[in-house]
Design a protein around this motif. Structure first.
Motif, PDB file in Angstrom:
ATOM      1  N   SER A  24      74.979  38.458  22.328  1.00 13.52           N
ATOM      2  CA  SER A  24      74.828  37.980  20.957  1.00 13.52           C
ATOM      3  C   SER A  24      76.139  37.401  20.439  1.00 13.52           C
ATOM      4  CB  SER A  24      74.369  39.130  20.071  1.00 13.52           C
ATOM      5  OG  SER A  24      74.385  38.780  18.732  1.00 13.52           O
ATOM      6  N   TYR A  25      77.249  38.078  20.737  1.00 13.53           N
ATOM      7  CA  TYR A  25      78.563  37.605  20.309  1.00 13.53           C
ATOM      8  C   TYR A  25      78.905  36.266  20.957  1.00 13.53           C
ATOM      9  CZ  TYR A  25      83.614  37.279  19.771  1.00 13.53           C
ATOM     10  OH  TYR A  25      84.879  36.829  19.491  1.00 13.53           O
ATOM     11  N   SER A  26      78.655  36.141  22.254  1.00  7.80           N
ATOM     12  CA  SER A  26      78.992  34.880  22.934  1.00  7.80           C
ATOM     13  C   SER A  26      78.119  33.733  22.431  1.00  7.80           C
ATOM     14  CB  SER A  26      78.884  35.031  24.445  1.00  7.80           C
ATOM     15  OG  SER A  26      77.559  35.285  24.823  1.00  7.80           O
ATOM     16  N   ASP A  27      76.842  34.007  22.160  1.00  7.08           N
ATOM     17  CA  ASP A  27      75.965  32.969  21.613  1.00  7.08           C
ATOM     18  C   ASP A  27      76.430  32.526  20.227  1.00  7.08           C
ATOM     19  OD1 ASP A  27      74.413  33.160  23.878  1.00  7.08           O
ATOM     20  OD2 ASP A  27      72.840  34.373  22.933  1.00  7.08           O
ATOM     21  N   LEU A  28      76.803  33.500  19.406  1.00  7.10           N
ATOM     22  CA  LEU A  28      77.260  33.188  18.060  1.00  7.10           C
ATOM     23  C   LEU A  28      78.574  32.418  18.090  1.00  7.10           C
ATOM     24  CD1 LEU A  28      76.085  33.815  15.268  1.00  7.10           C
ATOM     25  CD2 LEU A  28      77.641  35.743  15.135  1.00  7.10           C
ATOM     26  N   LYS A  29      79.453  32.798  19.005  1.00  8.55           N
ATOM     27  CA  LYS A  29      80.742  32.125  19.138  1.00  8.55           C
ATOM     28  C   LYS A  29      80.552  30.673  19.581  1.00  8.55           C
ATOM     29  CE  LYS A  29      85.233  32.966  21.247  1.00  8.55           C
ATOM     30  NZ  LYS A  29      85.974  33.797  22.174  1.00  8.55           N
ATOM     31  N   LEU A  30      79.617  30.462  20.503  1.00  9.31           N
ATOM     32  CA  LEU A  30      79.331  29.106  20.971  1.00  9.31           C
ATOM     33  C   LEU A  30      78.748  28.256  19.846  1.00  9.31           C
ATOM     34  CD1 LEU A  30      79.207  27.136  23.358  1.00  9.31           C
ATOM     35  CD2 LEU A  30      76.908  27.984  23.789  1.00  9.31           C
ATOM     36  N   SER A  31      77.812  28.810  19.096  1.00  2.59           N
ATOM     37  CA  SER A  31      77.221  28.039  18.005  1.00  2.59           C
ATOM     38  C   SER A  31      78.252  27.759  16.909  1.00  2.59           C
ATOM     39  CB  SER A  31      76.006  28.756  17.426  1.00  2.59           C
ATOM     40  OG  SER A  31      76.385  29.917  16.737  1.00  2.59           O
ATOM     41  N   HIS A  32      79.207  28.650  16.730  1.00  2.00           N
ATOM     42  CA  HIS A  32      80.263  28.433  15.740  1.00  2.00           C
ATOM     43  C   HIS A  32      81.204  27.316  16.198  1.00  2.00           C
ATOM     44  CE1 HIS A  32      82.979  29.255  12.468  1.00  2.00           C
ATOM     45  NE2 HIS A  32      83.970  29.563  13.288  1.00  2.00           N
ATOM     46  N   ALA A  33      81.402  27.189  17.500  1.00  2.00           N
ATOM     47  CA  ALA A  33      82.256  26.126  18.022  1.00  2.00           C
ATOM     48  C   ALA A  33      81.603  24.760  17.831  1.00  2.00           C
ATOM     49  CB  ALA A  33      82.552  26.362  19.496  1.00  2.00           C
ATOM     50  N   ILE A  34      80.281  24.732  17.894  1.00  2.00           N
ATOM     51  CA  ILE A  34      79.553  23.469  17.744  1.00  2.00           C
ATOM     52  C   ILE A  34      79.468  23.065  16.273  1.00  2.00           C
ATOM     53  CG2 ILE A  34      77.312  22.361  18.045  1.00  2.00           C
ATOM     54  CD1 ILE A  34      76.985  24.142  20.554  1.00  2.00           C
ATOM     55  N   SER A  35      79.020  23.989  15.449  1.00  3.24           N
ATOM     56  CA  SER A  35      78.969  23.734  14.008  1.00  3.24           C
ATOM     57  C   SER A  35      79.306  25.033  13.286  1.00  3.24           C
ATOM     58  CB  SER A  35      77.580  23.240  13.595  1.00  3.24           C
ATOM     59  OG  SER A  35      76.626  24.247  13.810  1.00  3.24           O
ATOM     60  N   PRO A  36      80.041  24.970  12.206  1.00  2.55           N
ATOM     61  CA  PRO A  36      80.488  26.185  11.526  1.00  2.55           C
ATOM     62  C   PRO A  36      79.337  27.074  11.059  1.00  2.55           C
ATOM     63  CG  PRO A  36      81.573  24.251  10.628  1.00  2.55           C
ATOM     64  CD  PRO A  36      80.518  23.764  11.567  1.00  2.55           C
ATOM     65  N   PRO A  40      81.063  33.385   8.874  1.00  4.54           N
ATOM     66  CA  PRO A  40      81.879  33.619  10.067  1.00  4.54           C
ATOM     67  C   PRO A  40      82.339  35.068  10.228  1.00  4.54           C
ATOM     68  CG  PRO A  40      83.105  32.363   8.451  1.00  4.54           C
ATOM     69  CD  PRO A  40      81.708  32.489   7.936  1.00  4.54           C
ATOM     70  N   VAL A  41      82.133  35.907   9.214  1.00 11.70           N
ATOM     71  CA  VAL A  41      82.495  37.319   9.307  1.00 11.70           C
ATOM     72  C   VAL A  41      81.594  38.021  10.332  1.00 11.70           C
ATOM     73  CG1 VAL A  41      82.687  39.463   7.977  1.00 11.70           C
ATOM     74  CG2 VAL A  41      83.379  37.311   6.973  1.00 11.70           C
ATOM     75  N   GLN A  42      80.449  37.431  10.635  1.00  6.78           N
ATOM     76  CA  GLN A  42      79.550  37.987  11.654  1.00  6.78           C
ATOM     77  C   GLN A  42      80.265  38.111  12.993  1.00  6.78           C
ATOM     78  OE1 GLN A  42      76.485  35.029  11.555  1.00  6.78           O
ATOM     79  NE2 GLN A  42      75.121  36.309  10.330  1.00  6.78           N
ATOM     80  N   LEU A  43      81.124  37.146  13.307  1.00  9.07           N
ATOM     81  CA  LEU A  43      81.867  37.177  14.564  1.00  9.07           C
ATOM     82  C   LEU A  43      82.746  38.424  14.628  1.00  9.07           C
ATOM     83  CD1 LEU A  43      82.953  33.451  14.888  1.00  9.07           C
ATOM     84  CD2 LEU A  43      81.365  34.667  16.361  1.00  9.07           C
TER      85      LEU A  43
END
Length: 63
Positions: A24-36, A40-43
């Motif tokens: 879940s963390y890696s998916d969220l991090k990847l989606s954050h890299a693509i679009s904010p 972002p506190v979820q990370l």
């Protein structure tokens, strides 16, 4: 996930939860890299949950 909730889980459940949370963390991090992300506190929250679970597993392993 709170520390009290983590302490109640078995080793097998902790291992499973750790895998899910890392994914879940890696998916969220990847989606954050693509679009904010909107929040972002979820990370930070997920990263800390991974650390809590890993710490509990290490503590149980050493006992």
């Amino acid at each position: 996930m709170k520390q009290s909730e983590i302490k109640e889980l078995s080793v097998a459940e902790l291992t499973e939860k750790l895998g899910e949370t890392k994914k879940s963390y890696s998916d969220l991090k990847l989606s954050h890299a693509i679009s904010p992300l909107e929040n972002p506190v979820q990370l930070r929250s997920l990263r800390r949950t991974v650390a809590r679970i890993a710490t509990e597993l290490t503590k149980r392993d050493s006992q």
